[in-house]
Enzyme design. Sequence first.
Site, PDB file in Angstrom:
ATOM      1  N   THR A 214       0.812  -1.213   0.000  1.00  9.97           N
ATOM      2  CA  THR A 214       0.000   0.000   0.000  1.00  9.97           C
ATOM      3  C   THR A 214       0.849   1.269   0.000  1.00  9.97           C
ATOM      4  O   THR A 214       0.329   2.357   0.241  1.00  9.97           O
ATOM      5  CB  THR A 214      -0.925   0.017   1.229  1.00  9.97           C
ATOM      6  N   GLY A 216       2.441   4.588  -0.826  1.00  7.30           N
ATOM      7  CA  GLY A 216       2.131   5.666  -1.753  1.00  7.30           C
ATOM      8  C   GLY A 216       0.661   5.943  -1.956  1.00  7.30           C
ATOM      9  O   GLY A 216       0.298   6.753  -2.816  1.00  7.30           O
ATOM     10  N   THR A 217      -0.215   5.318  -1.171  1.00  8.83           N
ATOM     11  CA  THR A 217      -1.648   5.520  -1.389  1.00  8.83           C
ATOM     12  C   THR A 217      -2.064   6.973  -1.143  1.00  8.83           C
ATOM     13  O   THR A 217      -2.875   7.528  -1.882  1.00  8.83           O
ATOM     14  CB  THR A 217      -2.488   4.585  -0.503  1.00  8.83           C
ATOM     15  N   CYS A 219      -0.207   9.772  -1.348  1.00  7.08           N
ATOM     16  CA  CYS A 219       0.306  10.599  -2.446  1.00  7.08           C
ATOM     17  C   CYS A 219      -0.544  10.404  -3.698  1.00  7.08           C
ATOM     18  O   CYS A 219      -0.904  11.359  -4.382  1.00  7.08           O
ATOM     19  CB  CYS A 219       1.750  10.221  -2.772  1.00  7.08           C
TER      20      CYS A 219
END
Length: 272
Positions: A214, A216-217, A219
């Site tokens: 998960t 970078g969710t 961003c």
Amino acid sequence: MTLTGNSRIPVALTIAGSDSGGGAGIQADLRTFAFHQVHGTSALTCITAQNTLGVNRVDALPAAAVVAQIEAVVQDIRVQATKTGMLLNQEIIAAVAQQVQLLRLQNLVVDPVMVSRTGAQLIDDSAIATLRDALIPQAVIVTPNRYEAQLLSGLTIVTLDDMQAAAQRIYQLGAKAVLVKGGGMAGELRGVDVWFDGQHLETLTTSSVDTKNTHGTGCTLSAAIAANLADGKDLLSATKMAKDYVTTALTHSLNIGQGQGPVGHFFPLLSR
């Protein structure tokens, strides 16, 4: 001579840090913009040495260098939406807030990267104060995770009612809308987000995706909102569409490295 190209393509600007592992930050933002057929421009605030296992080093750029990047983009290219991610310190946050005002950057999406999803504070108290007082009031939407929402609202968040109360309190800081994200919540609230725009209080839900990858969710979500705004979508539609995009990207997350991999920003290309 024949000229080719599309002069009407939407443009978005991301002001954030570089993730050497490619899962979050500038790298995630630019991939998200590209997926939405929006030209991505950028201003780097810091450089990280990181991978799927964690962050090994962070080096801040001088605030003047961040300002120069923003000015260079805006002086030449018409930007329809801007998002901020990791701004790292008080000096950079203050400089970015000033540029947003001076250059009249529109459709500002603030991802207030202050606390990790596990609850670790990432910037100091003076930086948080400047983010709260100078940058958030200029935003069309601010997208805090659970722990960031606790800092901004002064409330402890455990239940859906807590998320709703926090969204309403954070709205008073001046952003046109607030999205309290539930990715760090437990049980049935994991992935449930709360929207408030001063009039409408809405719970946004999508199907839950069971994956450890998960990274970078946050961003990706804020970048997708910015891309949709650059493309002319209204704020609530831009947010719902962004949430759907992140959910689909999570179903195609990348199992790379030894730790937490990133979401699959370019999932239509993964069929090969």
